[in-house]
Motif scaffolding. Sequence first.
Motif: not given
Length: 398
Positions: A64-72, A98-104, A108-118
Amino acid sequence: MEQQEIKDYFSTELLSWYRLVKRDLPWRTNRDPYRVWVSEIMLQQTRVDTVIPYYNTFMSKFPTVEALAAAPETEVLKCWEGLGYYSRARNLQAGAKEVVERYGGIVPDDKASVAGLKGVGPYTSGAIMSIAFNRPEPAVDGNVMRVLSRYFCLEDDIAKPSTRIGIEKLAASLIPEGAAGDFNQALMELGALVCTPKSPSCLPCPVMEHCAARLNGRETELPIKTKAKPPRPEFRAAAIVAGSGENKGKILVRQRPATGLLAQMWELPHLLLTPDKANWLDEKAPKEQGELAELLGRMLQEDTELLIRPRGWFTDADHIFSHIHWRMRFYLADLGEEPGVLEATTAAALETDSLAAESATKYEVNQWPEHYRWIGKEDMDSLPFPNLFLRILKQYWE
């Protein structure tokens, strides 16, 4: 046929072909945006057959996104080890955070938000939006530019940003209503399997009938692409340092800086040669080899305060990055008291250095540089190494 009819033919035939022959790939089992995102990052500049086992391992470890975000980060890099272009892994994890912090934790189902990810550029955002959410967004990579350049006989240089923008507009106009995900994957599939770079297979191509490049005998000429500059050469000398005493059976490695090329990965300690000494890797004269070993020994002493003696040549190896070509010579070395096979030149020079007077046994543990450590073969299972050093270490341990 009119131009619009040619476009409609292309879209209809390509989509039908894809739905009939598409490959069974692990990231196609569902349209989960996280799974699509991971696959698209892995597939950048990497073959599908190479990616599959890495993808399966990565998803089992970070489902999951959460698992990746939390991993060393070390675990993420270790999971990526061998795929290369390690900034992709770091950016992917940064994007997950960023997805965890900004979008829970929900992509996001939004092009601008996805394009803004690192690490998410126009191609990746288009792929995620179209494949995961079926939005009519183009996803233009090298495969797509090649297919469309040939089919429409486009002569613009695909290395130019303006050409990519034009092809993105063209690709968007071709997307059938309600089938964006399948259509974009069909374009990629055609470029990967049929409309290949050097030997396009025109006969089984589902859109060959109206392919302008084929009709004009130019399928092997297109697309037009300016050749990139060759990677600049860098010449390096490295040491495989064998431990003694409590470190017997281990070797010395160091961790790269937190930023830059191969950031935070582990490697054999090595020295970048200045341009005037680069030809030493081609020289066979004992003098040059002795001086090269001396430079390497001095560098290690300055870093670690250990008296390290290169004993002899182990192997030479090359590694080509996108912009740099490493040429490396590897020496076997240890903490010995007597000169080795490189003898006089190295030993004499080291004896004149004040650092050489200090014994390795006097070096306190709490003074040891954090970016150096002794490792055994078993540590290779947890520490991430670049491909070049993986090859050399495997050869050494064997």
